[in-house]
Design a protein around this motif. Structure first.
Motif, mmCIF file in Angstrom:
data_model
loop_
_atom_site.group_PDB
_atom_site.id
_atom_site.type_symbol
_atom_site.label_atom_id
_atom_site.label_comp_id
_atom_site.label_asym_id
_atom_site.label_seq_id
_atom_site.Cartn_x
_atom_site.Cartn_y
_atom_site.Cartn_z
ATOM 1 N N MET A 1 3.954 -8.512 -18.495
ATOM 2 C CA MET A 1 4.595 -7.865 -17.360
ATOM 3 C C MET A 1 5.121 -6.505 -17.812
ATOM 4 S SD MET A 1 4.248 -10.031 -14.907
ATOM 5 C CE MET A 1 5.202 -9.245 -13.670
ATOM 6 N N ILE A 2 5.075 -5.564 -16.877
ATOM 7 C CA ILE A 2 5.580 -4.228 -17.156
ATOM 8 C C ILE A 2 6.410 -3.782 -15.945
ATOM 9 C CG2 ILE A 2 3.488 -3.112 -16.259
ATOM 10 C CD1 ILE A 2 3.864 -1.000 -18.481
ATOM 11 N N VAL A 3 7.503 -3.095 -16.215
ATOM 12 C CA VAL A 3 8.349 -2.592 -15.142
ATOM 13 C C VAL A 3 8.264 -1.066 -15.146
ATOM 14 C CG1 VAL A 3 10.461 -2.547 -16.538
ATOM 15 C CG2 VAL A 3 10.624 -2.679 -14.062
ATOM 16 N N PHE A 4 8.122 -0.498 -13.953
ATOM 17 C CA PHE A 4 8.096 0.952 -13.819
ATOM 18 C C PHE A 4 9.242 1.379 -12.914
ATOM 19 C CE2 PHE A 4 3.340 0.484 -14.390
ATOM 20 C CZ PHE A 4 3.298 1.089 -15.627
ATOM 21 N N ASP A 5 9.828 2.527 -13.226
ATOM 22 C CA ASP A 5 10.704 3.197 -12.289
ATOM 23 C C ASP A 5 9.788 4.041 -11.419
ATOM 24 O OD1 ASP A 5 13.075 2.161 -13.223
ATOM 25 O OD2 ASP A 5 13.504 3.857 -14.539
ATOM 26 N N LEU A 6 9.848 3.823 -10.115
ATOM 27 C CA LEU A 6 8.995 4.547 -9.180
ATOM 28 C C LEU A 6 9.856 5.412 -8.280
ATOM 29 C CD1 LEU A 6 6.594 1.637 -8.173
ATOM 30 C CD2 LEU A 6 6.282 3.342 -9.964
ATOM 31 N N GLN A 7 9.254 6.485 -7.769
ATOM 32 C CA GLN A 7 10.007 7.382 -6.900
ATOM 33 C C GLN A 7 9.189 7.702 -5.665
ATOM 34 O OE1 GLN A 7 11.221 11.181 -8.566
ATOM 35 N NE2 GLN A 7 13.105 11.025 -7.391
ATOM 36 N N CYS A 8 9.857 7.625 -4.522
ATOM 37 C CA CYS A 8 9.227 7.974 -3.252
ATOM 38 C C CYS A 8 9.134 9.496 -3.178
ATOM 39 C CB CYS A 8 10.058 7.430 -2.090
ATOM 40 S SG CYS A 8 9.398 7.886 -0.474
ATOM 41 N N ARG A 9 7.936 9.993 -2.990
ATOM 42 C CA ARG A 9 7.747 11.444 -2.920
ATOM 43 C C ARG A 9 8.167 12.004 -1.564
ATOM 44 N NH1 ARG A 9 2.037 10.651 -5.692
ATOM 45 N NH2 ARG A 9 2.678 10.691 -7.869
ATOM 46 N N PHE B 1 13.205 3.431 -7.430
ATOM 47 C CA PHE B 1 13.330 1.976 -7.442
ATOM 48 C C PHE B 1 12.452 1.408 -8.546
ATOM 49 C CE2 PHE B 1 10.022 3.290 -4.565
ATOM 50 C CZ PHE B 1 8.980 2.403 -4.767
ATOM 51 N N GLU B 2 12.734 0.160 -8.925
ATOM 52 C CA GLU B 2 11.978 -0.541 -9.956
ATOM 53 C C GLU B 2 10.928 -1.425 -9.321
ATOM 54 O OE1 GLU B 2 14.142 -3.145 -12.544
ATOM 55 O OE2 GLU B 2 14.862 -1.494 -13.762
ATOM 56 N N ALA B 3 9.801 -1.576 -10.011
ATOM 57 C CA ALA B 3 8.773 -2.517 -9.558
ATOM 58 C C ALA B 3 8.086 -3.115 -10.783
ATOM 59 C CB ALA B 3 7.757 -1.813 -8.669
ATOM 60 N N TRP B 4 7.749 -4.404 -10.691
ATOM 61 C CA TRP B 4 7.105 -5.138 -11.782
ATOM 62 C C TRP B 4 5.619 -5.296 -11.492
ATOM 63 C CZ3 TRP B 4 9.616 -7.345 -16.051
ATOM 64 C CH2 TRP B 4 10.993 -7.227 -16.048
ATOM 65 N N PHE B 5 4.797 -5.151 -12.543
ATOM 66 C CA PHE B 5 3.349 -5.308 -12.420
ATOM 67 C C PHE B 5 2.831 -6.072 -13.628
ATOM 68 C CE2 PHE B 5 4.632 -1.537 -10.177
ATOM 69 C CZ PHE B 5 3.996 -1.674 -8.963
ATOM 70 N N ARG B 6 1.682 -6.696 -13.476
ATOM 71 C CA ARG B 6 1.079 -7.422 -14.599
ATOM 72 C C ARG B 6 0.624 -6.475 -15.696
ATOM 73 N NH1 ARG B 6 -2.405 -11.901 -11.265
ATOM 74 N NH2 ARG B 6 -0.576 -12.878 -10.371
ATOM 75 N N SER B 7 0.206 -5.270 -15.295
ATOM 76 C CA SER B 7 -0.270 -4.284 -16.271
ATOM 77 C C SER B 7 -0.229 -2.906 -15.620
ATOM 78 C CB SER B 7 -1.710 -4.607 -16.693
ATOM 79 O OG SER B 7 -2.585 -4.462 -15.580
ATOM 80 N N SER B 8 -0.460 -1.902 -16.423
ATOM 81 C CA SER B 8 -0.525 -0.545 -15.892
ATOM 82 C C SER B 8 -1.722 -0.413 -14.942
ATOM 83 C CB SER B 8 -0.635 0.462 -17.045
ATOM 84 O OG SER B 8 -0.567 1.777 -16.558
#
Length: 133
Positions: free
Chosen positions: A1-9, A15-22
């Motif tokens: 699992m990987i967590v990314f900080d994402l930003q609304c353009r 906000f944070e979101a979790w994904f299985r992979s990049s």
């Protein structure tokens, strides 16, 4: 699992979101499945983030995530491959709304989102009840 900080353009929210992979993030993002929780925009990009270095002796974050997901699903009904049809039927009022979880392909999930059906991916795989020990 990987967590990314994402930003609304569009709105600028981070906000944070979790994904299985990049690669999983890339696929979901390209499919319009990654959306801003504040405004619903799919115009999302990765935000700058500091690396997370676990402290010695800290609890396993994956175990915490699994426990949190199990708690969320304890009142949810497994519908398996009928998830897409069940979600659409609830959204249209054909059947009573309930908390359900099941299987959906990326294409099915994208179609649900495009049609305004509220769905969200689970961060961890779920074992169907008939496959539990």
């Amino acid at each position: 699992m990987i967590v990314f900080d994402l930003q609304c353009r569009d709105g600028g929210e981070t906000f944070e979101a979790w994904f299985r992979s990049s690669a999983d993030y890339d696929e979901q993002s390209e499919g319009g499945l990654v959306q801003c929780p504040a405004c619903g925009s799919a115009n999302i990009g990765k935000a700058p983030m500091a690396p997370s270095v676990p402290r010695k002796g800290s609890a396993n974050p994956l175990a915490k995530l699994a426990a949190m997901q199990a708690e969320l699903l304890k009142n949810s009904r497994w519908v398996g491959d009928e998830f897409t049809d069940t979600a659409r039927a609830m959204h249209s009022g054909e059947i009573e709304p309930a908390q359900v979880h099941g299987n959906a392909s990326i294409e099915q999930a994208k179609s649900l989102v495009e049609d305004g059906v509220p769905v969200a991916p689970l961060p961890l795989p779920v074992t169907p009840p008939n496959q539990l020990n």
